[in-house]
Motif scaffolding. Structure first.
Motif, PDB file in Angstrom:
ATOM      1  N   ASP A   1       5.457  14.358   4.067  1.00  0.00           N
ATOM      2  CA  ASP A   1       4.919  14.695   2.937  1.00  0.00           C
ATOM      3  C   ASP A   1       3.470  15.522   3.246  1.00  0.00           C
ATOM      4  O   ASP A   1       2.853  14.885   3.277  1.00  0.00           O
ATOM      5  CB  ASP A   1       4.556  13.445   2.010  1.00  0.00           C
TER       6      ASP A   1
ATOM      7  N   LEU B   1       0.373  17.314   3.989  1.00  0.00           N
ATOM      8  CA  LEU B   1      -0.973  16.960   3.773  1.00  0.00           C
ATOM      9  C   LEU B   1      -1.573  18.161   3.285  1.00  0.00           C
ATOM     10  O   LEU B   1      -1.842  19.328   3.725  1.00  0.00           O
ATOM     11  CB  LEU B   1      -1.904  16.682   4.989  1.00  0.00           C
ATOM     12  N   ARG B   2      -2.024  18.244   1.928  1.00  0.00           N
ATOM     13  CA  ARG B   2      -2.484  19.267   1.168  1.00  0.00           C
ATOM     14  C   ARG B   2      -3.981  19.707   1.120  1.00  0.00           C
ATOM     15  O   ARG B   2      -4.647  18.772   1.559  1.00  0.00           O
ATOM     16  CB  ARG B   2      -2.006  19.119  -0.395  1.00  0.00           C
TER      17      ARG B   2
ATOM     18  N   ASP C   1     -10.510  19.200  -2.197  1.00  0.00           N
ATOM     19  CA  ASP C   1      -9.632  17.988  -2.355  1.00  0.00           C
ATOM     20  C   ASP C   1     -10.298  16.675  -1.717  1.00  0.00           C
ATOM     21  O   ASP C   1     -10.159  15.732  -2.411  1.00  0.00           O
ATOM     22  CB  ASP C   1      -8.290  18.223  -1.524  1.00  0.00           C
ATOM     23  N   ASP C   2     -11.019  17.036  -0.893  1.00  0.00           N
ATOM     24  CA  ASP C   2     -11.302  15.889   0.016  1.00  0.00           C
ATOM     25  C   ASP C   2     -12.743  15.244  -0.282  1.00  0.00           C
ATOM     26  O   ASP C   2     -13.010  14.217   0.044  1.00  0.00           O
ATOM     27  CB  ASP C   2     -11.160  16.076   1.529  1.00  0.00           C
TER      28      ASP C   2
ATOM     29  N   ASP D   1      -2.020  11.604  -5.928  1.00  0.00           N
ATOM     30  CA  ASP D   1      -2.993  11.281  -4.860  1.00  0.00           C
ATOM     31  C   ASP D   1      -2.744  10.481  -3.627  1.00  0.00           C
ATOM     32  O   ASP D   1      -3.579  10.383  -2.866  1.00  0.00           O
ATOM     33  CB  ASP D   1      -4.045  10.107  -5.554  1.00  0.00           C
TER      34      ASP D   1
ATOM     35  N   CYS E   1      -0.567  10.522   0.241  1.00  0.00           N
ATOM     36  CA  CYS E   1       0.204  11.408   1.281  1.00  0.00           C
ATOM     37  C   CYS E   1       0.664  10.396   2.121  1.00  0.00           C
ATOM     38  O   CYS E   1       0.285   9.433   2.458  1.00  0.00           O
ATOM     39  CB  CYS E   1      -0.728  12.320   1.773  1.00  0.00           C
TER      40      CYS E   1
ATOM     41  N   CYS F   1      -4.617  10.816   0.321  1.00  0.00           N
ATOM     42  CA  CYS F   1      -4.567  12.036   1.149  1.00  0.00           C
ATOM     43  C   CYS F   1      -5.839  12.479   1.709  1.00  0.00           C
ATOM     44  O   CYS F   1      -5.422  12.741   3.047  1.00  0.00           O
ATOM     45  CB  CYS F   1      -4.187  13.360   0.120  1.00  0.00           C
TER      46      CYS F   1
ATOM     47  N   ALA G   1      -5.211  10.148   4.755  1.00  0.00           N
ATOM     48  CA  ALA G   1      -4.004  10.583   5.787  1.00  0.00           C
ATOM     49  C   ALA G   1      -4.446  11.685   6.735  1.00  0.00           C
ATOM     50  O   ALA G   1      -4.223  11.761   8.046  1.00  0.00           O
ATOM     51  CB  ALA G   1      -2.973  10.978   4.871  1.00  0.00           C
ATOM     52  N   LYS G   2      -5.340  12.641   6.015  1.00  0.00           N
ATOM     53  CA  LYS G   2      -5.722  13.793   6.960  1.00  0.00           C
ATOM     54  C   LYS G   2      -6.761  13.309   8.146  1.00  0.00           C
ATOM     55  O   LYS G   2      -6.526  13.752   9.229  1.00  0.00           O
ATOM     56  CB  LYS G   2      -6.589  14.758   6.236  1.00  0.00           C
TER      57      LYS G   2
END
Length: 272
Positions: free
Chosen positions: A36, A38-39, A96-97, A133, A135, A155, A158-159
């Protein structure tokens, strides 16, 4: 090999493909590498966020632990303070983060977007995560407990985990295994009924329900896989994560430390 397919888990053995030339056909779950992506970038902003650069108010949401305040928009930057749950923060999303605080004591500092919400009530956001929201952690994190079930976290978490694992693997030569990550409310209620408090958090309050907690591989699943148990106190995970986890935004809460009645060597929270 290496063909990307989209679909859904049909049962404990099979995955049903939806769309494309193999629509309606099946594969074995065991033959799939779950991904999935990681955006990144403003187009991937999740349901809880606002457009980059727009001033908004958000609230710190966590079970008990405060979250980290960083000097820059990265977990590798200096950890300058902690902010307790329920704190209102005025600022703007920079990507995003990360969220930049623009007023108050910590103006000019940053907190992870995974740890702030539009309301201050943890129950409003717990165990009801939106897919936008979350990942999936890479498949190499999975254990003998639910070996084909993806582990989801927020997410940004996850990163950071993927980056942290790369550093851990460079030191030890193998990956960090994750038994559990995000839990929906139904699952948390089942855990609470079986284990009771404080072993299981009160439903609606667990950091697992926010996608900001992981449980590492247990002795049982390690035995099932025929691999060493590495998550106990004094083991590789404990030693390395205690020394380096905060550099990647992960920490074990002090109330779960060795010697305490509530000790859990396997549990880590994402603090940003």
């Amino acid at each position: 090999m290496n063909t990307k397919v989209t679909g859904k888990i049909a049962n404990s053995v099979l995955f049903k493909i939806t769309g494309g030339p193999y629509d309606g056909k099946y594969l074995r779950n065991i033959d799939l590498l779950w991904t999935d992506p990681l955006r990144s970038g403003p187009t991937a902003l999740g349901t809880n966020k606002a457009p980059v650069g727009i001033t908004v108010t958000r609230y710190v949401i966590t079970n008990r632990d405060p979250i980290a305040v960083r000097s820059a928009a990265t977990t590798h930057s200096k950890l300058v303070a902690y902010i307790p749950k329920g704190t209102a923060l005025k600022g703007e999303y920079v990507n995003d983060d990360w969220f930049k605080i623009t007023s108050g004591t910590h103006a000019g500092r940053y907190v992870s977007s995974a740890l702030i919400y539009t309301t201050k009530a943890i129950a409003d956001n717990n165990g009801v995560a939106k897919k936008a929201d979350m990942c999936a952690l890479p498949s190499w994190t999975q254990t003998a407990f639910g070996p084909t079930q993806p582990r989801f976290v927020a997410c940004p978490a996850a990163k950071s985990f993927v980056e942290m694992n790369a550093a851990f693997r460079a030191a030890y030569g193998y990956d960090i295994k994750v038994e559990e990550a995000y839990r929906d409310l139904v699952t948390q209620k089942a855990y609470a009924s079986f284990y009771g408090f404080p072993r299981a958090a009160v439903p609606g309050t667990s950091n697992h329900g926010l996608g900001t907690a992981i449980d590492l591989e247990t002795i049982e699943s390690a035995a099932m896989a025929g691999t060493p148990h590495r998550s106990d106190f004094g083991g590789p995970y404990d030693k390395w994560l205690t020394a380096h986890g905060k550099e990647y935004g992960w920490d074990r809460p002090s109330y779960l430390d060795k010697g305490l009645k509530t000790a859990e060597p396997w549990h880590y929270n994402f603090i940003g």
